[in-house]
Design an enzyme around this catalytic site. Sequence first.
Site, PDB file in Angstrom:
ATOM      1  N   ARG A  17       0.854  -1.179   0.000  1.00  0.00           N
ATOM      2  CA  ARG A  17       0.000   0.000   0.000  1.00  0.00           C
ATOM      3  C   ARG A  17       0.900   1.242   0.000  1.00  0.00           C
ATOM      4  O   ARG A  17       2.107   1.141   0.238  1.00  0.00           O
ATOM      5  CB  ARG A  17      -0.893   0.008   1.234  1.00  0.00           C
ATOM      6  CG  ARG A  17      -1.924  -1.106   1.277  1.00  0.00           C
ATOM      7  CD  ARG A  17      -2.592  -1.156   2.638  1.00  0.00           C
ATOM      8  NE  ARG A  17      -3.291   0.089   2.938  1.00  0.00           N
ATOM      9  CZ  ARG A  17      -3.572   0.513   4.170  1.00  0.00           C
ATOM     10  NH1 ARG A  17      -3.186  -0.177   5.223  1.00  0.00           N
ATOM     11  NH2 ARG A  17      -4.230   1.655   4.348  1.00  0.00           N
ATOM     12  N   SER A  19       0.627   4.072   2.000  1.00  0.00           N
ATOM     13  CA  SER A  19       0.723   4.900   3.203  1.00  0.00           C
ATOM     14  C   SER A  19       2.171   4.951   3.683  1.00  0.00           C
ATOM     15  O   SER A  19       2.965   4.041   3.392  1.00  0.00           O
ATOM     16  CB  SER A  19      -0.162   4.337   4.315  1.00  0.00           C
ATOM     17  OG  SER A  19       0.408   3.152   4.858  1.00  0.00           O
ATOM     18  N   LYS A  95      -2.187  -7.747  10.994  1.00  0.00           N
ATOM     19  CA  LYS A  95      -3.514  -7.594  11.603  1.00  0.00           C
ATOM     20  C   LYS A  95      -4.579  -7.259  10.558  1.00  0.00           C
ATOM     21  O   LYS A  95      -5.766  -7.351  10.848  1.00  0.00           O
ATOM     22  CB  LYS A  95      -3.494  -6.541  12.714  1.00  0.00           C
ATOM     23  CG  LYS A  95      -3.303  -5.113  12.283  1.00  0.00           C
ATOM     24  CD  LYS A  95      -3.392  -4.192  13.499  1.00  0.00           C
ATOM     25  CE  LYS A  95      -3.254  -2.733  13.102  1.00  0.00           C
ATOM     26  NZ  LYS A  95      -3.381  -1.831  14.263  1.00  0.00           N
ATOM     27  N   ASP A  96      -4.160  -6.902   9.318  1.00  0.00           N
ATOM     28  CA  ASP A  96      -5.103  -6.652   8.228  1.00  0.00           C
ATOM     29  C   ASP A  96      -5.426  -7.907   7.430  1.00  0.00           C
ATOM     30  O   ASP A  96      -6.313  -7.879   6.574  1.00  0.00           O
ATOM     31  CB  ASP A  96      -4.528  -5.614   7.249  1.00  0.00           C
ATOM     32  CG  ASP A  96      -4.388  -4.233   7.865  1.00  0.00           C
ATOM     33  OD1 ASP A  96      -5.128  -3.932   8.816  1.00  0.00           O
ATOM     34  OD2 ASP A  96      -3.537  -3.460   7.378  1.00  0.00           O
ATOM     35  N   THR A 139     -11.795   6.164  17.077  1.00  0.00           N
ATOM     36  CA  THR A 139     -11.108   4.948  16.641  1.00  0.00           C
ATOM     37  C   THR A 139     -11.881   4.309  15.505  1.00  0.00           C
ATOM     38  O   THR A 139     -13.114   4.406  15.445  1.00  0.00           O
ATOM     39  CB  THR A 139     -10.947   3.932  17.791  1.00  0.00           C
ATOM     40  OG1 THR A 139     -10.278   2.761  17.295  1.00  0.00           O
ATOM     41  CG2 THR A 139     -12.286   3.517  18.382  1.00  0.00           C
ATOM     42  N   SER A 141     -11.286   1.062  14.931  1.00  0.00           N
ATOM     43  CA  SER A 141     -11.153  -0.350  15.297  1.00  0.00           C
ATOM     44  C   SER A 141     -12.348  -0.817  16.117  1.00  0.00           C
ATOM     45  O   SER A 141     -12.639  -0.266  17.181  1.00  0.00           O
ATOM     46  CB  SER A 141      -9.862  -0.548  16.107  1.00  0.00           C
ATOM     47  OG  SER A 141      -9.875  -1.752  16.825  1.00  0.00           O
ATOM     48  N   LEU A 142     -13.048  -1.832  15.625  1.00  0.00           N
ATOM     49  CA  LEU A 142     -14.149  -2.419  16.394  1.00  0.00           C
ATOM     50  C   LEU A 142     -13.661  -2.955  17.730  1.00  0.00           C
ATOM     51  O   LEU A 142     -14.348  -2.848  18.745  1.00  0.00           O
ATOM     52  CB  LEU A 142     -14.788  -3.564  15.602  1.00  0.00           C
ATOM     53  CG  LEU A 142     -15.883  -3.227  14.597  1.00  0.00           C
ATOM     54  CD1 LEU A 142     -16.369  -4.499  13.931  1.00  0.00           C
ATOM     55  CD2 LEU A 142     -17.049  -2.519  15.271  1.00  0.00           C
ATOM     56  N   ARG A 143     -12.472  -3.537  17.712  1.00  0.00           N
ATOM     57  CA  ARG A 143     -11.908  -4.093  18.941  1.00  0.00           C
ATOM     58  C   ARG A 143     -11.660  -3.010  19.977  1.00  0.00           C
ATOM     59  O   ARG A 143     -12.071  -3.121  21.139  1.00  0.00           O
ATOM     60  CB  ARG A 143     -10.612  -4.830  18.591  1.00  0.00           C
ATOM     61  CG  ARG A 143      -9.971  -5.616  19.696  1.00  0.00           C
ATOM     62  CD  ARG A 143      -8.711  -5.011  20.258  1.00  0.00           C
ATOM     63  NE  ARG A 143      -7.823  -4.359  19.341  1.00  0.00           N
ATOM     64  CZ  ARG A 143      -6.838  -3.567  19.731  1.00  0.00           C
ATOM     65  NH1 ARG A 143      -6.647  -3.324  21.019  1.00  0.00           N
ATOM     66  NH2 ARG A 143      -6.049  -2.974  18.865  1.00  0.00           N
ATOM     67  N   ARG A 144     -10.999  -1.917  19.576  1.00  0.00           N
ATOM     68  CA  ARG A 144     -10.735  -0.834  20.524  1.00  0.00           C
ATOM     69  C   ARG A 144     -12.027  -0.181  20.997  1.00  0.00           C
ATOM     70  O   ARG A 144     -12.174   0.155  22.176  1.00  0.00           O
ATOM     71  CB  ARG A 144      -9.815   0.214  19.887  1.00  0.00           C
ATOM     72  CG  ARG A 144      -8.369  -0.259  19.714  1.00  0.00           C
ATOM     73  CD  ARG A 144      -7.546   0.768  18.961  1.00  0.00           C
ATOM     74  NE  ARG A 144      -6.163   0.346  18.775  1.00  0.00           N
ATOM     75  CZ  ARG A 144      -5.442   0.611  17.683  1.00  0.00           C
ATOM     76  NH1 ARG A 144      -5.977   1.284  16.680  1.00  0.00           N
ATOM     77  NH2 ARG A 144      -4.185   0.195  17.594  1.00  0.00           N
ATOM     78  N   ARG A 161     -11.174   7.294  10.905  1.00  0.00           N
ATOM     79  CA  ARG A 161     -10.408   6.520   9.936  1.00  0.00           C
ATOM     80  C   ARG A 161      -9.238   7.301   9.371  1.00  0.00           C
ATOM     81  O   ARG A 161      -9.106   8.500   9.557  1.00  0.00           O
ATOM     82  CB  ARG A 161     -11.336   6.067   8.796  1.00  0.00           C
ATOM     83  CG  ARG A 161     -12.262   4.917   9.193  1.00  0.00           C
ATOM     84  CD  ARG A 161     -12.644   4.120   7.980  1.00  0.00           C
ATOM     85  NE  ARG A 161     -11.465   3.631   7.275  1.00  0.00           N
ATOM     86  CZ  ARG A 161     -11.384   3.512   5.961  1.00  0.00           C
ATOM     87  NH1 ARG A 161     -12.386   3.881   5.190  1.00  0.00           N
ATOM     88  NH2 ARG A 161     -10.282   3.049   5.398  1.00  0.00           N
ATOM     89  N   GLY A 162      -8.380   6.576   8.634  1.00  0.00           N
ATOM     90  CA  GLY A 162      -7.246   7.192   7.964  1.00  0.00           C
ATOM     91  C   GLY A 162      -5.935   6.581   8.412  1.00  0.00           C
ATOM     92  O   GLY A 162      -5.872   5.832   9.377  1.00  0.00           O
ATOM     93  N   ASN A 163      -4.858   6.908   7.667  1.00  0.00           N
ATOM     94  CA  ASN A 163      -3.553   6.413   8.082  1.00  0.00           C
ATOM     95  C   ASN A 163      -3.075   7.182   9.317  1.00  0.00           C
ATOM     96  O   ASN A 163      -3.777   8.068   9.830  1.00  0.00           O
ATOM     97  CB  ASN A 163      -2.534   6.482   6.930  1.00  0.00           C
ATOM     98  CG  ASN A 163      -2.259   7.910   6.465  1.00  0.00           C
ATOM     99  OD1 ASN A 163      -2.316   8.855   7.241  1.00  0.00           O
ATOM    100  ND2 ASN A 163      -1.949   8.058   5.186  1.00  0.00           N
ATOM    101  N   THR A 166      -3.130  10.992   9.043  1.00  0.00           N
ATOM    102  CA  THR A 166      -4.487  11.531   8.944  1.00  0.00           C
ATOM    103  C   THR A 166      -5.167  11.562  10.302  1.00  0.00           C
ATOM    104  O   THR A 166      -5.822  12.543  10.676  1.00  0.00           O
ATOM    105  CB  THR A 166      -5.324  10.679   7.958  1.00  0.00           C
ATOM    106  OG1 THR A 166      -4.696  10.695   6.676  1.00  0.00           O
ATOM    107  CG2 THR A 166      -6.744  11.208   7.848  1.00  0.00           C
TER     108      THR A 166
END
Length: 319
Positions: A17, A19, A95-96, A139, A141-144, A161-163, A166
């Site tokens: 990617r 980023s 993790k992706d 965040t 992240s669903l987990r966070r 969202r974003g890198n 961002t």
Amino acid sequence: MTRVLPSPDQPLRIGTRGSPLALAQAHETRDRLCDTFALSPEAFEIVVIRTTGDDRSMIAADRPLKEIGNKGLFTKEIEEQLLAGGIDIAVHSMKDMPTLQPEGLMLDCYLPREDVRDAFISPGHGGLADLPAGTVVGTSSLRRRAQLLNRRPDLRVVEFRGNLQTRLKKLEDGVAAATFLAMAGLNRMGMTQIPMTAMSTDEMLPAVAQGAIGIERRSDDSRAAEMLAAIHDRDTALRLGAERAFLAELDGSCETPIAGLAELDGDALRLRGELLAPDGTASHAGEITGPADNGPELGRLLAQQLLARAGSDFFAWRG
């Protein structure tokens, strides 16, 4: 050893990617291969591939990942290029990665794992416990999100969202008062100037495979297999074997908040895991220990234990 090594005239193409963090990971992979095989950087070509998850309009709108494709958002287009021969290897944040690879591809090379912890970032606040009730935390992240709402249901959590750059800019702009990033990404980017607090894994168990880089190749590419085997980290592989089996047994999508961390102590492996409801109202956590070589079996067993504890109606929220 390898009969035909890459050269500036015939470089090995590394897909990634675009980023800054993804590029840093691709450069780390290239540099390790350069050092191991005494090659110049010109023997490699970094090929940037735009993925669905990099869509700027979706990032700007802070659309949740689950609305635009879940697992594979950051990998599908890269894997398509790998299968088509447009690149020779692909560098991923583990993790992706979905728990299964497309037919014809192999994921059997991991670099030494970075710091697995989450970093708490909030100007003026030293930690999660310092945030006043009602504070907005961002965040993607669903987990966070689930862990935050479980530990601090008085906070307001928004999509973010974003890198890395961002999200830091959004924090500056006041979109949220606090956020979380992976310590691994901050370390790889050399961003030590950012005021951050590393979260204990007892306080916030990280995402499965957080801090790990994986390198994917075509199954029939013997040259890539031989080169990648030379930079493969066995300890990371043992840990991820347990964590990814745990994830696969529970739910390999991005719809369920799941955390997991395997740690080695000699030949023994300790795996901790957590399964949460998306709104944080329920959390089921546990751990298991056993021989490191039995990691996948331990991962599946721990997942089965947590599913039994959660009960058959736990996933009713999926509707």
